[in-house]
Write a protein that holds these residues in place. Structure first.
Motif, PDB file in Angstrom:
ATOM      1  N   MET A 142       0.836  -1.218   0.000  1.00 21.47           N
ATOM      2  CA  MET A 142       0.000   0.000   0.000  1.00 21.47           C
ATOM      3  C   MET A 142       0.863   1.258   0.000  1.00 21.47           C
ATOM      4  O   MET A 142       0.548   2.245  -0.672  1.00 21.47           O
ATOM      5  CB  MET A 142      -0.917  -0.005   1.230  1.00 21.47           C
ATOM      6  N   ALA A 143       1.962   1.241   0.740  1.00 23.46           N
ATOM      7  CA  ALA A 143       2.857   2.401   0.759  1.00 23.46           C
ATOM      8  C   ALA A 143       3.436   2.658  -0.625  1.00 23.46           C
ATOM      9  O   ALA A 143       3.476   3.808  -1.105  1.00 23.46           O
ATOM     10  CB  ALA A 143       3.958   2.186   1.784  1.00 23.46           C
ATOM     11  N   PHE A 144       3.876   1.597  -1.284  1.00 21.51           N
ATOM     12  CA  PHE A 144       4.406   1.763  -2.641  1.00 21.51           C
ATOM     13  C   PHE A 144       3.334   2.271  -3.588  1.00 21.51           C
ATOM     14  O   PHE A 144       3.590   3.131  -4.459  1.00 21.51           O
ATOM     15  CB  PHE A 144       4.973   0.436  -3.151  1.00 21.51           C
ATOM     16  N   ALA A 145       2.118   1.787  -3.432  1.00 15.04           N
ATOM     17  CA  ALA A 145       1.023   2.239  -4.305  1.00 15.04           C
ATOM     18  C   ALA A 145       0.721   3.718  -4.065  1.00 15.04           C
ATOM     19  O   ALA A 145       0.484   4.496  -5.004  1.00 15.04           O
ATOM     20  CB  ALA A 145      -0.220   1.384  -4.059  1.00 15.04           C
ATOM     21  N   GLY A 146       0.702   4.145  -2.769  1.00 20.73           N
ATOM     22  CA  GLY A 146       0.459   5.560  -2.462  1.00 20.73           C
ATOM     23  C   GLY A 146       1.541   6.464  -3.021  1.00 20.73           C
ATOM     24  O   GLY A 146       1.260   7.550  -3.566  1.00 20.73           O
ATOM     25  N   LEU A 147       2.785   6.055  -2.887  1.00 23.48           N
ATOM     26  CA  LEU A 147       3.894   6.843  -3.441  1.00 23.48           C
ATOM     27  C   LEU A 147       3.784   6.949  -4.952  1.00 23.48           C
ATOM     28  O   LEU A 147       4.038   8.025  -5.536  1.00 23.48           O
ATOM     29  CB  LEU A 147       5.229   6.212  -3.044  1.00 23.48           C
ATOM     30  N   ARG A 148       3.415   5.855  -5.572  1.00 24.20           N
ATOM     31  CA  ARG A 148       3.296   5.891  -7.037  1.00 24.20           C
ATOM     32  C   ARG A 148       2.159   6.823  -7.474  1.00 24.20           C
ATOM     33  O   ARG A 148       2.289   7.584  -8.435  1.00 24.20           O
ATOM     34  CB  ARG A 148       3.043   4.460  -7.543  1.00 24.20           C
ATOM     35  N   TRP A 149       1.027   6.776  -6.739  1.00 26.92           N
ATOM     36  CA  TRP A 149      -0.098   7.667  -7.094  1.00 26.92           C
ATOM     37  C   TRP A 149       0.271   9.133  -6.854  1.00 26.92           C
ATOM     38  O   TRP A 149      -0.041  10.000  -7.664  1.00 26.92           O
ATOM     39  CB  TRP A 149      -1.309   7.311  -6.236  1.00 26.92           C
ATOM     40  N   LEU A 150       0.965   9.416  -5.737  1.00 30.13           N
ATOM     41  CA  LEU A 150       1.389  10.786  -5.444  1.00 30.13           C
ATOM     42  C   LEU A 150       2.321  11.318  -6.513  1.00 30.13           C
ATOM     43  O   LEU A 150       2.214  12.471  -6.941  1.00 30.13           O
ATOM     44  CB  LEU A 150       2.055  10.826  -4.066  1.00 30.13           C
TER      45      LEU A 150
END
Length: 563
Positions: free
Chosen positions: A518-526
């Motif tokens: 989830m952290a990697f997904a949030g960073l990618r979306w940001l």
């Protein structure tokens, strides 16, 4: 193509009709007489059939037979000419039947017959000339009958006979004329009878006799051995008799004897000349007697001796020079006596020893093993000193033996523990198997243990390899050692126990992986959001620049052009 198949089929059918060997079981007279194409049979075996009686010329159609076996069939009687027509027969077996009267059962000699087996029937007496129609017979088996009488000339005409088996009968006496004329007889078995005496000239004409078995009888004297007929004897078994004494020079005529078995008799001593003349003897067995005394020179003439067995007697000591003349010895068996000590020089001249058996004696030292011949190959030497009274031994010179058995001795506990701490080779055995109940299993388990003495009291040392003991594993096991109040030694030091919850470690790992994802997904979306904003700003700025440039570069008309 078709002619070839037809020829092959005819060939198979022709082979199918020519049966050379036939075995029948659970048959009867009628089935045997109805057999067809018997002219091709060379071997016939009838087993477990119902054939109580054979009529005259019963096998006349089997004129090509070479081997005939009729066994376990209840056969009790044969007519006088039942075997007529078997002129080519070489081997005949009528064993395990109910025959009680021995006749030749043929009107003409069976000149090709060389092997006759009549064992395990009910014969009680051998009449004169019973086998005169079998002139080429080489092997005659009469064991397992009830023969108690042998008439004179019973074996008359068997000049080619080599092997005669009369064991398992009821013979009580061997007359001088029983085996007369059997000049080619090579082996004779008379064991498991009731023989009490043998006349001096009984084997006088059997000059080719090589093997004689007289074990399991009632013999008390061996004087018959001094006759010349046994000069070429190689194997002689006299075990399980009632012999109490060996007469001086009793074996002096047995020049070629190699194996002599005198075990399970009542011998009490071995005199100087008891075994004189046996220069070729290689194996001597005097075990399970009552021998108490051995003369120093009793084995002096046995220069070719390879193996001697004196086990299970009453020996307490051995002469120091007993084996001096036996330099070819490979095996010495002295187990289950009462020997207290052996001279340290007794085995010094033995260069070929491979096996020394001294178990079950009263030895309190093993110094004789420290002074073995320098030429002896210790890597091939087997020594058994188990069940003695040893307190300690010098292990340093014994570690290179092929095998050293030291179990069941009166070891000193201090000496034993000191040597058990060392890493001993697998060839040295101190222990014996015990069966005890342990804490790891409800069943009785085999372990290894050693007895020892300390301060006049008996101790036992149990050897356990804990790594090999199966332990029960449970999910709720709290592997914390407990303190035993009966044990004076303090409990081992341990780290303090850290309280932890019982959350499943697998779930923790899964949730950690989900959080990371989830952290990697949030960073990618940001990052993509920031990139879109920057692109939007750049697009607006380029559009404004384009409008300004168009306004600045628009051409200006003069008044003349306007007009």
């Amino acid at each position: 193509m078709y002619p070839r198949l037809v020829g092959l089929l005819l060939l198979i059918l022709s082979f199918k009709q020519r049966v050379y060997c036939l075995q029948l079981s659970n048959c009867n007279n009628t089935e045997v007489t109805l057999l067809r194409d018997t002219e091709f049979l060379t071997s016939l075996t009838l087993s477990n059939c119902s054939l109580p009686h054979l009529e005259n010329a019963f096998f006349v159609r089997f004129d090509h037979l070479l081997h005939l076996e009729l066994q376990y069939s209840g056969l009790s009687d044969l007519d006088d000419f039942s075997l007529n027509g078997l002129s080519k027969l070489q081997s005949l077996s009528l064993c395990h039947n109910n025959l009680s009267t021995l006749r030749s059962w043929s009107s003409e000699p069976l000149g090709a017959l060389t092997n006759l087996d009549l064992s395990h029937n009910g014969f009680r007496k051998l009449r004169a000339k019973s086998f005169q129609l079998y002139p080429q017979l080489q092997t005659l088996d009469l064991q397992g009958n009830q023969i108690s009488q042998i008439e004179e000339d019973s074996f008359n005409g068997l000049s080619h006979l080599k092997h005669l088996h009369l064991n398992g009968n009821k013979l009580q006496h061997i007359d001088g004329n029983f085996f007369r004329g059997l000049h080619r007889l090579s082996s004779l078995t008379l064991h498991h009878n009731l023989i009490k005496g043998i006349e001096m000239e009984s084997f006088e004409s059997n000059t080719h006799l090589r093997s004689l078995r007289l074990d399991q009888n009632l013999l008390t004297s061996l004087q018959f051995l001094s006759q010349r007929g046994l000069a070429r004897l190689v194997h002689l078994n006299l075990s399980n008799n009632l012999v109490q004494k060996l007469e001086p020079l009793g074996f002096s005529k047995n020049f070629e004897l190699q194996d002599l078995d005198l075990s399970y008799n009542n011998l009490t001593n071995l005199s100087k000349e008891a075994l004189s003349g046996l220069d070729s003897l290689e194996r001597l067995n005097i075990s399970h007697n009552q021998v108490e005394v051995l003369d120093t020179e009793s084995l002096g003439t046995l220069v070719a001796l390879l193996q001697i067995d004196l086990s299970s007697n009453r020996l307490t000591t051995l002469p120091e020079k007993l084996f001096d003349a036996n330099t070819q010895l490979e095996e010495i068996i002295l187990a289950n006596n009462q020997i207290r000590q052996l001279s340290s020089e007794m085995l010094f001249n033995q260069n070929h020893l491979r096996y020394i058996e001294l178990a079950g004696n009263a030895l309190d030292d093993a110094d004789f093993l420290q002074k073995l011949s320098p030429s002896l190959n210790r890597l091939s030497l087997y020594v058994d000193l188990s069940s003695n009274r040893l307190n300690s031994v010098g292990l340093s010179s014994l570690l290179h033996f092929r095998y050293l058995n030291l179990a069941d001795n009166n070891w000193s506990c201090a000496w034993l523990v000191e040597n058990l701490v060392r890493k001993l080779p697998a060839s040295v055995n101190f222990v014996r198997p015990w069966r005890v109940i342990n804490d790891w299993s409800e069943n009785i388990t085999n372990i290894e243990g050693i007895d020892c003495t300390e301060g006049g009291s008996n101790r036992s040392i149990i050897l356990l390899d804990v790594s090999k003991v199966p332990q029960e594993k449970t999910d709720n096991c709290e592997c914390v050692p407990t303190y035993d109040e009966s044990n004076p030694s303090p409990p081992p030091l341990t780290w303090p126990k850290i309280p932890t919850d019982r959350f499943d470690s697998r779930s923790v790992i899964i949730w950690m992986l989900v959080a990371i994802a989830m952290a990697f997904a949030g960073l990618r979306w940001l990052r993509s959001f920031v990139d879109r904003n920057e692109k939007r700003k750049l697009g607006t700025k380029e559009l404004n620049n384009m409008c300004v440039s168009k306004i600045q570069w628009q051409p200006v008309r003069n008044d003349h052009e306007r007009s």
